[in-house]
Design a protein around this motif. Sequence first.
Motif, PDB file in Angstrom:
ATOM      1  N   PRO A  46      69.703   1.136   9.579  1.00  0.00           N
ATOM      2  CA  PRO A  46      68.644   0.659  10.480  1.00  0.00           C
ATOM      3  C   PRO A  46      69.138   0.359  11.903  1.00  0.00           C
ATOM      4  CG  PRO A  46      68.404  -0.366   8.335  1.00  0.00           C
ATOM      5  CD  PRO A  46      69.707   0.406   8.303  1.00  0.00           C
ATOM      6  N   ALA A  47      70.292  -0.257  12.035  1.00  0.00           N
ATOM      7  CA  ALA A  47      70.807  -0.575  13.374  1.00  0.00           C
ATOM      8  C   ALA A  47      71.108   0.700  14.159  1.00  0.00           C
ATOM      9  CB  ALA A  47      72.066  -1.439  13.266  1.00  0.00           C
ATOM     10  N   THR A  48      71.638   1.709  13.492  1.00  0.00           N
ATOM     11  CA  THR A  48      71.937   2.985  14.155  1.00  0.00           C
ATOM     12  C   THR A  48      70.656   3.669  14.600  1.00  0.00           C
ATOM     13  OG1 THR A  48      73.930   3.240  12.815  1.00  0.00           O
ATOM     14  CG2 THR A  48      73.064   5.224  13.863  1.00  0.00           C
ATOM     15  N   LEU A  49      69.643   3.662  13.733  1.00  0.00           N
ATOM     16  CA  LEU A  49      68.372   4.299  14.086  1.00  0.00           C
ATOM     17  C   LEU A  49      67.693   3.561  15.228  1.00  0.00           C
ATOM     18  CD1 LEU A  49      66.990   5.282  10.583  1.00  0.00           C
ATOM     19  CD2 LEU A  49      68.195   6.708  12.235  1.00  0.00           C
ATOM     20  N   LYS A  50      67.848   2.251  15.282  1.00  0.00           N
ATOM     21  CA  LYS A  50      67.286   1.479  16.394  1.00  0.00           C
ATOM     22  C   LYS A  50      67.972   1.869  17.710  1.00  0.00           C
ATOM     23  CE  LYS A  50      66.124  -3.164  17.854  1.00  0.00           C
ATOM     24  NZ  LYS A  50      66.106  -4.570  17.522  1.00  0.00           N
ATOM     25  N   GLN A  51      69.283   2.033  17.669  1.00  0.00           N
ATOM     26  CA  GLN A  51      70.023   2.469  18.857  1.00  0.00           C
ATOM     27  C   GLN A  51      69.602   3.878  19.266  1.00  0.00           C
ATOM     28  OE1 GLN A  51      73.983   1.939  17.244  1.00  0.00           O
ATOM     29  NE2 GLN A  51      74.370   0.253  18.665  1.00  0.00           N
ATOM     30  N   LEU A  52      69.430   4.770  18.278  1.00  0.00           N
ATOM     31  CA  LEU A  52      69.010   6.137  18.579  1.00  0.00           C
ATOM     32  C   LEU A  52      67.608   6.149  19.180  1.00  0.00           C
ATOM     33  CD1 LEU A  52      69.475   9.182  18.552  1.00  0.00           C
ATOM     34  CD2 LEU A  52      68.599   9.202  16.203  1.00  0.00           C
ATOM     35  N   ASP A  53      66.715   5.324  18.663  1.00  0.00           N
ATOM     36  CA  ASP A  53      65.367   5.224  19.205  1.00  0.00           C
ATOM     37  C   ASP A  53      65.439   4.903  20.696  1.00  0.00           C
ATOM     38  OD1 ASP A  53      62.533   4.892  19.409  1.00  0.00           O
ATOM     39  OD2 ASP A  53      62.739   2.752  18.964  1.00  0.00           O
ATOM     40  N   ALA A  68      61.227  12.273  13.215  1.00  0.00           N
ATOM     41  CA  ALA A  68      61.020  11.017  12.503  1.00  0.00           C
ATOM     42  C   ALA A  68      62.347  10.342  12.214  1.00  0.00           C
ATOM     43  CB  ALA A  68      60.271  11.281  11.195  1.00  0.00           C
ATOM     44  N   LEU A  69      62.467   9.082  12.645  1.00  0.00           N
ATOM     45  CA  LEU A  69      63.647   8.276  12.359  1.00  0.00           C
ATOM     46  C   LEU A  69      63.265   7.288  11.272  1.00  0.00           C
ATOM     47  CD1 LEU A  69      64.622   7.215  16.012  1.00  0.00           C
ATOM     48  CD2 LEU A  69      65.025   9.396  14.900  1.00  0.00           C
ATOM     49  N   THR A 100      59.307   6.055  14.600  1.00  0.00           N
ATOM     50  CA  THR A 100      60.096   5.283  13.651  1.00  0.00           C
ATOM     51  C   THR A 100      59.193   4.898  12.492  1.00  0.00           C
ATOM     52  OG1 THR A 100      59.602   3.126  14.619  1.00  0.00           O
ATOM     53  CG2 THR A 100      61.483   4.347  15.555  1.00  0.00           C
ATOM     54  N   ALA A 101      59.790   4.365  11.450  1.00  0.00           N
ATOM     55  CA  ALA A 101      59.016   3.942  10.282  1.00  0.00           C
ATOM     56  C   ALA A 101      58.066   2.791  10.633  1.00  0.00           C
ATOM     57  CB  ALA A 101      59.958   3.533   9.151  1.00  0.00           C
ATOM     58  N   GLN A 102      58.293   2.112  11.744  1.00  0.00           N
ATOM     59  CA  GLN A 102      57.448   0.991  12.151  1.00  0.00           C
ATOM     60  C   GLN A 102      56.239   1.418  12.982  1.00  0.00           C
ATOM     61  OE1 GLN A 102      60.981   0.881  12.653  1.00  0.00           O
ATOM     62  NE2 GLN A 102      61.058  -0.050  10.627  1.00  0.00           N
TER      63      GLN A 102
END
Length: 144
Positions: free
Chosen positions: A37-44, A74-75, A60-62
Amino acid sequence: MTRIEFHFNTSERLLHTCRLVRKARAQNLRIAVVGAPATLKQLDAELWRFQDVSFLAHCTAQDPPEIQRASPVALGPDPHARGINEVLLNLGDEVPDDFERFARLIEIVSSDDHGRFQARVRWKHYKSLGFEILQHDLSKVPET
């Protein structure tokens, strides 16, 4: 059979991921990206500021369901949640669930010891299943 590639020796893992997303989108491909999750947040965040003159549309999933349905990238933790089966980018430590459902899997390997060790584990797993693996040593290729 899924085409599996390992991209390693990149100095900027998330920047390289953005470049791969840009390239896949130029080919009109849909992409799922999995990872911590932290990596995907950074990528976003990185996808929002990747280029000054364009935007790499993603969700994102959110995000609301209508955004997720419309997004070509889609992340999130579930690579199959948006019905994408073309390209899967793995930024995580584990082998993605049901990766065989994708036409192409790209493993983007972190340059730290932990990342390299986990990549070796995944490599051995794919080889044990009979997959051929393409390697891309990014230290030998100028990144654009």
